[in-house]
Design an enzyme around this catalytic site. Structure first.
Site, PDB file in Angstrom:
ATOM      1  N   ASP A  28     131.523 -76.890  87.452  1.00 42.94           N
ATOM      2  CA  ASP A  28     130.879 -77.396  86.235  1.00 42.94           C
ATOM      3  C   ASP A  28     131.819 -77.489  85.037  1.00 42.94           C
ATOM      4  O   ASP A  28     131.532 -78.190  84.074  1.00 42.94           O
ATOM      5  CB  ASP A  28     129.612 -76.599  85.895  1.00 42.94           C
ATOM      6  N   HIS A  29     132.930 -76.772  85.067  1.00 42.81           N
ATOM      7  CA  HIS A  29     133.948 -76.851  84.013  1.00 42.81           C
ATOM      8  C   HIS A  29     135.129 -76.023  84.478  1.00 42.81           C
ATOM      9  O   HIS A  29     135.063 -75.353  85.511  1.00 42.81           O
ATOM     10  CB  HIS A  29     133.418 -76.331  82.669  1.00 42.81           C
ATOM     11  N   CYS A  61     128.201 -74.198  81.268  1.00 39.18           N
ATOM     12  CA  CYS A  61     127.341 -74.482  82.428  1.00 39.18           C
ATOM     13  C   CYS A  61     126.208 -75.471  82.153  1.00 39.18           C
ATOM     14  O   CYS A  61     126.145 -76.546  82.735  1.00 39.18           O
ATOM     15  CB  CYS A  61     126.698 -73.200  82.954  1.00 39.18           C
ATOM     16  N   HIS A  79     121.204 -74.968  84.935  1.00 37.77           N
ATOM     17  CA  HIS A  79     121.682 -73.697  84.394  1.00 37.77           C
ATOM     18  C   HIS A  79     120.921 -72.487  84.940  1.00 37.77           C
ATOM     19  O   HIS A  79     119.714 -72.532  85.166  1.00 37.77           O
ATOM     20  CB  HIS A  79     121.599 -73.693  82.862  1.00 37.77           C
ATOM     21  N   ASP A  90     130.866 -72.356  90.471  1.00 38.62           N
ATOM     22  CA  ASP A  90     130.587 -72.067  89.066  1.00 38.62           C
ATOM     23  C   ASP A  90     131.825 -71.498  88.367  1.00 38.62           C
ATOM     24  O   ASP A  90     132.409 -70.519  88.839  1.00 38.62           O
ATOM     25  CB  ASP A  90     129.427 -71.053  89.005  1.00 38.62           C
ATOM     26  N   ASP A  91     132.209 -72.101  87.262  1.00 41.65           N
ATOM     27  CA  ASP A  91     133.354 -71.608  86.464  1.00 41.65           C
ATOM     28  C   ASP A  91     134.671 -71.652  87.231  1.00 41.65           C
ATOM     29  O   ASP A  91     135.563 -70.833  86.989  1.00 41.65           O
ATOM     30  CB  ASP A  91     133.107 -70.165  85.977  1.00 41.65           C
TER      31      ASP A  91
END
Ligand code: CA
Length: 503
Positions: free
Chosen positions: A323-324, A83, A137, A44-45
């Site tokens: 996710d990004h 997200c 999410h 995540d992130d």
């Protein structure tokens, strides 16, 4: 005829019919032993601060291991740097304009309820599909330990562990904004060991699930594992901080000069509390972000070890992604929600059966939207006809193949009444961005000379043709990002949308 006989006949015909139904519904079940498993790991992130992506400081030996036996996509991009919209897009194989999800705390069942998600399509072919942690999410850290904004139809098993980072340590976490951990910069070097943390528990749960999967030789699995780190709060066990001396953490220079040629919306993700940062706090934040990556990487290693120990590695496709991307001070920005390279670029590695070019790097731009058709093709799983990504299999077999050759990302600016989109297209050489159809500004960066995107060339007269050409390409891609109707599906209340309440 006695009741018992009748019941017996009924049972026999039911069995026969069930068997026939299985033959019809799951024609590939008999070939189960040949079909590969999927281990889908998402962090995540996480930006590309990883050893295998050439980061000079971050150590990630386990994610590097996946890259050694797979293809690493050097230019992989999320479709939305947040997200919820990114994950819905990736797991539906549709652009955010087609899922209708442009904000967090929403799920595609509210907009396109009959669509089959990636793991849903695998389930329909008899796969065992399980989720551990964050796939759709979740509010981090508030939803840790719950289903978050999950889609239960995507999984047969869902596990939601919560560790000391969520249950014990929040009072000890340093935050730029009092009592806020997930939305802002916050960090903590925990005295507790790996296995007490949420991500450590996720790895333990994954070991448990894999052990059970290994016993069932007939049924392939799709195990999705969503680690929470390095999402804020950057909480990791203390030993992981030691490899990153605070004073050696990289600071971005010359921000004021760099942002002069930017449209205001390009910097729209700036948060007020980021003004509280001084260089010492910036370096502490980066140290904790890097420590969280190495901690998460160690948990990935535990799962890979178990896969090997159980003899599953050879027939399991391993995907690692995020996710990004994430800013660590570039352009004066932190976290996500920009359309710069740092916020849109993600790590993407695919290894295992069907991947011929092991240890190779693919340079052509690709998107998270491409994962659905790729994994489905590798496992011979039929997909819905409206998927919008490309199958990356040709690139997995030959990393010089170009495929589509570009990736598009978008982000929302303004409140609900003044909302407007920014769109960006990345080609091998250029990044070109339009804010509000160009009315609120344009950006153009030449990655052959300016990989940090510090020199906005959009107004350079001698590049007019390039701008025209990229604008045409971008606008064609935007049209293609909508569903056939041309309309963004509205968010519907009252449709099947379980687990939408935060604790
Ligand atoms: Ca995220």
């Amino acid at each position: 005829m006695s009741v018992r006989k009748l019941l017996g006949l009924y049972a026999c015909s039911f069995l026969l019919m069930s068997t026939l139904a299985l033959e019809v519904s799951f024609p590939q079940l008999h070939a189960a032993e040949k079909r590969p498993n999927v281990l889908f790991i998402i962090s995540d992130d996480l930006n590309t601060s990883l050893g295998c992506y050439g980061h000079p400081q971050v150590t990630s030996p386990n994610i590097d291991r996946i890259a050694e036996r797979g293809v690493l996509f050097d230019r992989a991009y999320c479709q939305y740097p947040l997200c919820g919209p990114s994950r819905n897009s990736m797991l539906c194989g549709l652009y955010p304009n087609s899922t209708g999800i442009h904000r967090n705390s929403q799920i595609f069942r509210q907009t396109i309820p009959s669509h089959q998600s990636l793991s849903h399509a695998f389930r329909m072919q008899g796969y065992f599909a399980a989720r551990i942690g964050k796939l759709y999410h979740y509010n981090v850290p508030k939803s840790v330990g719950t289903n978050g904004h999950d889609d239960p139809g995507s999984w047969e098993l869902e596990l939601n562990p919560a560790g000391c980072d969520r249950l014990l340590e929040e009072p000890d976490i340093f935050s730029l904004k009092k009592n806020s951990f997930g939305g802002t910069l916050s960090w903590y070097a925990s005295p507790r060991g790996d296995k007490l943390h949420t991500d450590g528990m996720l790895a333990t749960d994954a070991e448990w699930v894999l052990e059970r999967c290994a016993r069932d030789k007939e049924r392939p699995f799709f195990l999705a594992l969503g680690f929470f780190r390095p999402h804020t709060p950057y909480v990791a066990p203390k030993p992981y901080f030691k490899g990153y001396a605070v004073k050696e953490m990289p600071l971005v220079e010359g921000v004021e000069e760099n942002v002069k040629d930017l449209p205001p919306d390009a910097l729209g993700s700036h948060k007020k509390e980021h003004d509280l940062l001084n260089d010492d706090l910036r370096q502490q934040a980066i140290q904790a972000y890097f420590a969280s990556i190495s901690f998460m990487d160690a948990q990935v290693g535990r799962v890979l070890d178990k896969l090997e120990e159980l003899g599953l590695a050879e027939n399991t496709i391993v995907v690692f992604t995020s996710d990004h991307g994430y800013h660590l001070g570039e352009h004066g920005l932190w976290q996500k929600m920009s359309l710069f390279e740092e916020s849109t670029r993600v790590p993407l590695i695919i290894a295992g059966p069907g991947v011929k070019e092991t240890g190779k790097v693919a340079k052509t731009p690709v998107g998270l939207i491409d994962l659905y058709p790729t994994l489905a093709n590798l496992c011979d799983v039929p997909t819905p006809e409206n998927l919008q990504g490309q199958d990356l299999t040709p690139i997995l077999n030959d990393t010089t193949k170009e495929g589509r050759g570009w990736a598009v990302s978008q982000v929302l600016r303004g409140g609900r009444k003044a909302q407007r989109f920014g769109y960006t297209i990345r080609t091998p050489r250029w990044r070109y961005t339009e804010w509000n159809n160009g009315q609120d500004g344009r950006e153009l960066y030449d990655h052959t000379k300016d990989p940090l995107e510090q020199n906005n060339l959009a107004k350079n007269a001698h590049l007019g043709e390039i701008v025209t050409d990229l604008s045409r390409k971008l606008n064609e891609a935007i049209v293609g990002s909508f569903p056939e109707s041309g309309e963004i599906p509205p968010i519907r209340q009252g449709v099947w949308a379980p687990n939408l309440t935060d604790p």
